[in-house]
Design a protein around this motif. Structure first.
Motif, PDB file in Angstrom:
ATOM      1  N   VAL A 134      34.279  31.343  33.945  1.00 35.21           N
ATOM      2  CA  VAL A 134      35.450  30.884  34.687  1.00 35.21           C
ATOM      3  C   VAL A 134      35.236  31.168  36.175  1.00 35.21           C
ATOM      4  O   VAL A 134      34.786  32.255  36.542  1.00 35.21           O
ATOM      5  N   VAL A 135      35.565  30.180  36.999  1.00 34.60           N
ATOM      6  CA  VAL A 135      35.549  30.362  38.455  1.00 34.60           C
ATOM      7  C   VAL A 135      36.932  29.959  38.966  1.00 34.60           C
ATOM      8  O   VAL A 135      37.354  28.806  38.807  1.00 34.60           O
ATOM      9  N   TYR A 136      37.627  30.914  39.561  1.00 33.01           N
ATOM     10  CA  TYR A 136      38.975  30.674  40.069  1.00 33.01           C
ATOM     11  C   TYR A 136      38.920  30.255  41.529  1.00 33.01           C
ATOM     12  O   TYR A 136      38.197  30.863  42.328  1.00 33.01           O
ATOM     13  N   GLY A 137      39.688  29.240  41.863  1.00 33.47           N
ATOM     14  CA  GLY A 137      39.885  28.894  43.259  1.00 33.47           C
ATOM     15  C   GLY A 137      40.976  29.773  43.849  1.00 33.47           C
ATOM     16  O   GLY A 137      42.124  29.739  43.389  1.00 33.47           O
ATOM     17  N   VAL A 138      40.646  30.570  44.852  1.00 34.42           N
ATOM     18  CA  VAL A 138      41.577  31.537  45.436  1.00 34.42           C
ATOM     19  C   VAL A 138      41.969  31.066  46.832  1.00 34.42           C
ATOM     20  O   VAL A 138      41.105  30.750  47.659  1.00 34.42           O
ATOM     21  N   ARG A 139      43.263  31.041  47.084  1.00 35.83           N
ATOM     22  CA  ARG A 139      43.778  30.580  48.373  1.00 35.83           C
ATOM     23  C   ARG A 139      43.697  31.713  49.381  1.00 35.83           C
ATOM     24  O   ARG A 139      44.537  32.610  49.391  1.00 35.83           O
ATOM     25  N   ALA A 175      55.574  37.832  45.619  1.00 41.19           N
ATOM     26  CA  ALA A 175      56.456  38.585  44.725  1.00 41.19           C
ATOM     27  C   ALA A 175      56.122  38.303  43.262  1.00 41.19           C
ATOM     28  O   ALA A 175      56.137  39.216  42.422  1.00 41.19           O
ATOM     29  N   PHE A 176      55.795  37.064  42.935  1.00 39.30           N
ATOM     30  CA  PHE A 176      55.459  36.693  41.558  1.00 39.30           C
ATOM     31  C   PHE A 176      54.232  37.467  41.074  1.00 39.30           C
ATOM     32  O   PHE A 176      54.257  38.075  39.992  1.00 39.30           O
ATOM     33  N   TYR A 177      53.172  37.453  41.868  1.00 40.26           N
ATOM     34  CA  TYR A 177      51.953  38.143  41.445  1.00 40.26           C
ATOM     35  C   TYR A 177      52.161  39.660  41.413  1.00 40.26           C
ATOM     36  O   TYR A 177      51.589  40.354  40.575  1.00 40.26           O
ATOM     37  N   GLY A 178      52.996  40.175  42.326  1.00 41.14           N
ATOM     38  CA  GLY A 178      53.286  41.602  42.298  1.00 41.14           C
ATOM     39  C   GLY A 178      54.026  42.003  41.032  1.00 41.14           C
ATOM     40  O   GLY A 178      53.699  43.023  40.406  1.00 41.14           O
ATOM     41  N   VAL A 179      55.017  41.200  40.634  1.00 42.95           N
ATOM     42  CA  VAL A 179      55.768  41.502  39.418  1.00 42.95           C
ATOM     43  C   VAL A 179      54.874  41.395  38.194  1.00 42.95           C
ATOM     44  O   VAL A 179      54.929  42.244  37.286  1.00 42.95           O
ATOM     45  N   MET A 180      54.007  40.381  38.139  1.00 36.31           N
ATOM     46  CA  MET A 180      53.149  40.204  36.971  1.00 36.31           C
ATOM     47  C   MET A 180      52.132  41.335  36.866  1.00 36.31           C
ATOM     48  O   MET A 180      51.806  41.791  35.766  1.00 36.31           O
ATOM     49  N   ARG A 181      51.630  41.814  37.990  1.00 40.90           N
ATOM     50  CA  ARG A 181      50.700  42.946  37.929  1.00 40.90           C
ATOM     51  C   ARG A 181      51.425  44.216  37.483  1.00 40.90           C
ATOM     52  O   ARG A 181      50.879  45.022  36.728  1.00 40.90           O
ATOM     53  N   ALA A 182      52.649  44.379  37.951  1.00 40.12           N
ATOM     54  CA  ALA A 182      53.428  45.543  37.513  1.00 40.12           C
ATOM     55  C   ALA A 182      53.737  45.465  36.022  1.00 40.12           C
ATOM     56  O   ALA A 182      53.868  46.495  35.359  1.00 40.12           O
ATOM     57  N   ALA A 183      53.821  44.243  35.492  1.00 39.56           N
ATOM     58  CA  ALA A 183      54.105  44.067  34.067  1.00 39.56           C
ATOM     59  C   ALA A 183      52.856  44.184  33.211  1.00 39.56           C
ATOM     60  O   ALA A 183      52.945  44.090  31.981  1.00 39.56           O
ATOM     61  N   GLY A 184      51.681  44.328  33.844  1.00 42.16           N
ATOM     62  CA  GLY A 184      50.459  44.544  33.075  1.00 42.16           C
ATOM     63  C   GLY A 184      49.397  43.486  33.233  1.00 42.16           C
ATOM     64  O   GLY A 184      48.303  43.618  32.680  1.00 42.16           O
ATOM     65  N   ALA A 185      49.668  42.407  33.972  1.00 44.76           N
ATOM     66  CA  ALA A 185      48.683  41.341  34.155  1.00 44.76           C
ATOM     67  C   ALA A 185      47.756  41.685  35.311  1.00 44.76           C
ATOM     68  O   ALA A 185      47.796  41.060  36.382  1.00 44.76           O
ATOM     69  N   THR A 186      46.927  42.680  35.101  1.00 46.34           N
ATOM     70  CA  THR A 186      46.067  43.179  36.178  1.00 46.34           C
ATOM     71  C   THR A 186      44.828  42.318  36.390  1.00 46.34           C
ATOM     72  O   THR A 186      44.114  42.508  37.372  1.00 46.34           O
ATOM     73  N   ASP A 187      44.542  41.381  35.482  1.00 49.12           N
ATOM     74  CA  ASP A 187      43.338  40.567  35.596  1.00 49.12           C
ATOM     75  C   ASP A 187      43.543  39.309  36.425  1.00 49.12           C
ATOM     76  O   ASP A 187      42.596  38.538  36.613  1.00 49.12           O
ATOM     77  N   ILE A 188      44.760  39.048  36.897  1.00 46.59           N
ATOM     78  CA  ILE A 188      45.027  37.826  37.659  1.00 46.59           C
ATOM     79  C   ILE A 188      44.442  37.956  39.057  1.00 46.59           C
ATOM     80  O   ILE A 188      44.804  38.882  39.796  1.00 46.59           O
ATOM     81  N   PRO A 189      43.543  37.058  39.464  1.00 46.82           N
ATOM     82  CA  PRO A 189      43.043  37.108  40.839  1.00 46.82           C
ATOM     83  C   PRO A 189      44.156  36.817  41.833  1.00 46.82           C
ATOM     84  O   PRO A 189      44.970  35.915  41.623  1.00 46.82           O
ATOM     85  N   SER A 190      44.230  37.588  42.877  1.00 47.07           N
ATOM     86  CA  SER A 190      45.267  37.401  43.879  1.00 47.07           C
ATOM     87  C   SER A 190      45.079  36.061  44.586  1.00 47.07           C
ATOM     88  O   SER A 190      44.000  35.744  45.071  1.00 47.07           O
ATOM     89  N   GLY A 191      46.134  35.260  44.621  1.00 50.04           N
ATOM     90  CA  GLY A 191      46.083  33.972  45.293  1.00 50.04           C
ATOM     91  C   GLY A 191      45.543  32.838  44.447  1.00 50.04           C
ATOM     92  O   GLY A 191      45.364  31.727  44.948  1.00 50.04           O
ATOM     93  N   ALA A 192      45.270  33.071  43.168  1.00 51.32           N
ATOM     94  CA  ALA A 192      44.746  32.019  42.292  1.00 51.32           C
ATOM     95  C   ALA A 192      45.894  31.256  41.646  1.00 51.32           C
ATOM     96  O   ALA A 192      46.889  31.862  41.219  1.00 51.32           O
ATOM     97  N   GLY A 193      45.764  29.940  41.579  1.00 48.21           N
ATOM     98  CA  GLY A 193      46.756  29.103  40.920  1.00 48.21           C
ATOM     99  C   GLY A 193      46.157  28.415  39.712  1.00 48.21           C
ATOM    100  O   GLY A 193      45.544  29.049  38.852  1.00 48.21           O
ATOM    101  N   ASP A 194      46.317  27.091  39.657  1.00 46.31           N
ATOM    102  CA  ASP A 194      45.790  26.316  38.538  1.00 46.31           C
ATOM    103  C   ASP A 194      44.520  25.554  38.907  1.00 46.31           C
ATOM    104  O   ASP A 194      44.115  24.642  38.193  1.00 46.31           O
ATOM    105  N   TYR A 195      43.910  25.900  40.019  1.00 42.79           N
ATOM    106  CA  TYR A 195      42.636  25.296  40.423  1.00 42.79           C
ATOM    107  C   TYR A 195      41.517  26.219  39.941  1.00 42.79           C
ATOM    108  O   TYR A 195      41.278  27.282  40.508  1.00 42.79           O
ATOM    109  N   ARG A 196      40.822  25.799  38.871  1.00 49.79           N
ATOM    110  CA  ARG A 196      39.788  26.655  38.283  1.00 49.79           C
ATOM    111  C   ARG A 196      38.755  25.786  37.563  1.00 49.79           C
ATOM    112  O   ARG A 196      39.030  24.645  37.181  1.00 49.79           O
ATOM    113  N   LEU A 197      37.581  26.379  37.379  1.00 49.34           N
ATOM    114  CA  LEU A 197      36.502  25.774  36.590  1.00 49.34           C
ATOM    115  C   LEU A 197      36.292  26.623  35.350  1.00 49.34           C
ATOM    116  O   LEU A 197      36.186  27.849  35.430  1.00 49.34           O
ATOM    117  N   MET A 198      36.236  25.982  34.174  1.00 49.43           N
ATOM    118  CA  MET A 198      36.095  26.696  32.906  1.00 49.43           C
ATOM    119  C   MET A 198      34.948  26.116  32.093  1.00 49.43           C
ATOM    120  O   MET A 198      34.717  24.897  32.109  1.00 49.43           O
TER     121      MET A 198
END
Length: 347
Positions: A121-126, A142-165
Motif C-alpha cells: 500500500v502507498v498512501y497519498g499524503v497531503r 480534529a478527525f484524525y486526532g479523535v481517531m488516533r485517540a480511539a486507537g487508530a494509530t496506523d492512519i497516516p497523517s493527512g491521508a485520504g482516499d488517494y492510495r495505491l493497493m
C-alpha cells in the motif's frame, strides 16, 4: 489484455470537471503504461443526475481503456469506491477522486515506491493543504486526532482516499463482510506493508464539493463506531462518573441533614436531574449507533447495485443482479454447473 494497473474513480455529478479530469489523467496513464504495462480506468458513476453518464459514454468511445460502471442509485462515496474495487482487474489498484484536488501525476511516484520498497500500500499524503478552507483543515485535524485517540494509530497523517493497493490488499478488502466501511481506516487496519508519498493538494478544478457538512459528520460517525469501541467505553465511564457523583451527593445530603444545615433548593434539584438525564441520553445515543450497525449488518443488504458495466456490454433489464451487488451466499461457487429444470410431467 489483462491490465497491470486499475484506477478506480468514484463520480457523482462531475460533468463540470470531467473533461478536465480526462484531459489530465489520460496522458499520465499513457506514460505509466510505457513502464508498467496496460491499464484500465474504472469510472464508477454513483447515480449522477447531471450529464456525467453521457460524458462518460462519449469518453468511453474515444478512450478504450476507460471502463464505465454505473450504479442504479446514489449509494455514497465509500460504496462507489467499494464497487470500483470489486470490479477492478489490475494487479495494482489506485483510488482517485475526479475533482483534480489530488494530482494524477502522483500515480507514477506511487508505482516507483512499490518497486523500490516492496510494499503493498502507498498512501497519498497531503503535505500542503492551503487550498482547503480553514474549517476543512481544522475539522480534518480534529478527525484524525479523535481517531488516533480511539486507537487508530496506523492512519497516516493527512491521508485520504488517494492510495495505491496491491491485488492482495484489494482482495482482502473485498472479502470483508462489513457494510458502511470507511476505507481510509479499513486499509491501514489490515496491517499490510505500506509507504507514503507526499503531494500538494490543489483547489477543485471545477464544480462544487459533494461532501457537505452533513456527509462529513456521517463519515465521522461511521468511522468512529465502525472502527473503535471507545464510545461504548466512554458511555461506561459516564455511567461510573454519574454513580460516583450520586454517592457523593447522597453523602453530602446525609451529613447536611445530621448537622441541620439542609435547605430546600429547587435549582440544585433541577440541575442534578438535568445532568443525569443528559448523560443517560448520550449513552443511549451511543448504544443506538452500535445497535443500528449490528442491525444493518444482520440484514445483509448490499450497499450498491450495479446497473451497467461497459466491460460486459449494455444493460439487460431482464437479467439477474450483478454478482458484485449480490450477497455472497447467493453466488454459486466458481465452476459449478447449474441444474437443469425438471422435465414437464407426462399426461
Amino acid at each position: 489484455m489483462h491490465p497491470r494497473l486499475s484506477v478506480v474513480v468514484p463520480m457523482y455529478d462531475e460533468a463540470d470537471v470531467l473533461p478536465l479530469f480526462v484531459e489530465q489523467l489520460r496522458p499520465v496513464l499513457d506514460g505509466v503504461a510505457e513502464v508498467d504495462g496496460a491499464y484500465e480506468v474504472v469510472a464508477v458513476d454513483d447515480g449522477s443526475s447531471d450529464a456525467t453518464p453521457v460524458l462518460l459514454q462519449r469518453f468511453h468511445r474515444e478512450w478504450p481503456q476507460l471502463r464505465v460502471v454505473r450504479l442504479r442509485a446514489n449509494s455514497g462515496h465509500q460504496a462507489a469506491i467499494s464497487a470500483g474495487l470489486a470490479a477492478a482487474r489490475g494487479d495494482w489498484v489506485v483510488t482517485l477522486d475526479a475533482d483534480l484536488q489530488d494530482p494524477p501525476e502522483t500515480i507514477a511516484q506511487m508505482l516507483a515506491v512499490t518497486r523500490e520498497q516492496d510494499v503493498d500500500v502507498v498512501y497519498g499524503v497531503r503535505t500542503d493543504r492551503r487550498s482547503d478552507s480553514v474549517f476543512k483543515r481544522t475539522s480534518a485535524k480534529a478527525f484524525y486526532g479523535v481517531m488516533r485517540a480511539a486507537g487508530a494509530t496506523d492512519i497516516p497523517s493527512g491521508a485520504g482516499d488517494y492510495r495505491l493497493m496491491s491485488r492482495a490488499t484489494v482482495d482482502a478488502v473485498n472479502a470483508l463482510p462489513e457494510t458502511h466501511r470507511v476505507l481510509r481506516l479499513v486499509v491501514p487496519s489490515l496491517g499490510f506493508p505500506s509507504a507514503t508519498v507526499g503531494y500538494s493538494r490543489k483547489p477543485r478544478a471545477a464544480g462544487r464539493s459533494k461532501y457537505p457538512l452533513a456527509k462529513m459528520v456521517r463519515l465521522s460517525v461511521d468511522s468512529l463506531t465502525g472502527f473503535s469501541l471507545a464510545p461504548l467505553r466512554l458511555a461506561t465511564w459516564f455511567g461510573l462518573g454519574g454513580f460516583v457523583a450520586a454517592v457523593v451527593l447522597l453523602g453530602y445530603a446525609v451529613v447536611s441533614k445530621l448537622v441541620g444545615g439542609t435547605v430546600a433548593g429547587w435549582t440544585s434539584t433541577v440541575a442534578i436531574v438535568a445532568g443525569v438525564g443528559a448523560v443517560q441520553l448520550l449513552c443511549l445515543g451511543v448504544l443506538g449507533e452500535y445497535v443500528g450497525r449490528i442491525y444493518s449488518t444482520m440484514q445483509g443488504r448490499p450497499t450498491y447495485f450495479v446497473a451497467y458495466d461497459s466491460l460486459t456490454g449494455p444493460p439487460d433489464r431482464d437479467a439477474a443482479p450483478s454478482p458484485a451487488a449480490t450477497p455472497r451466499a447467493a453466488i454459486p461457487p466458481e465452476g459449478a454447473v447449474p441444474s437443469a429444470p425438471p422435465p414437464p410431467a407426462r399426461r
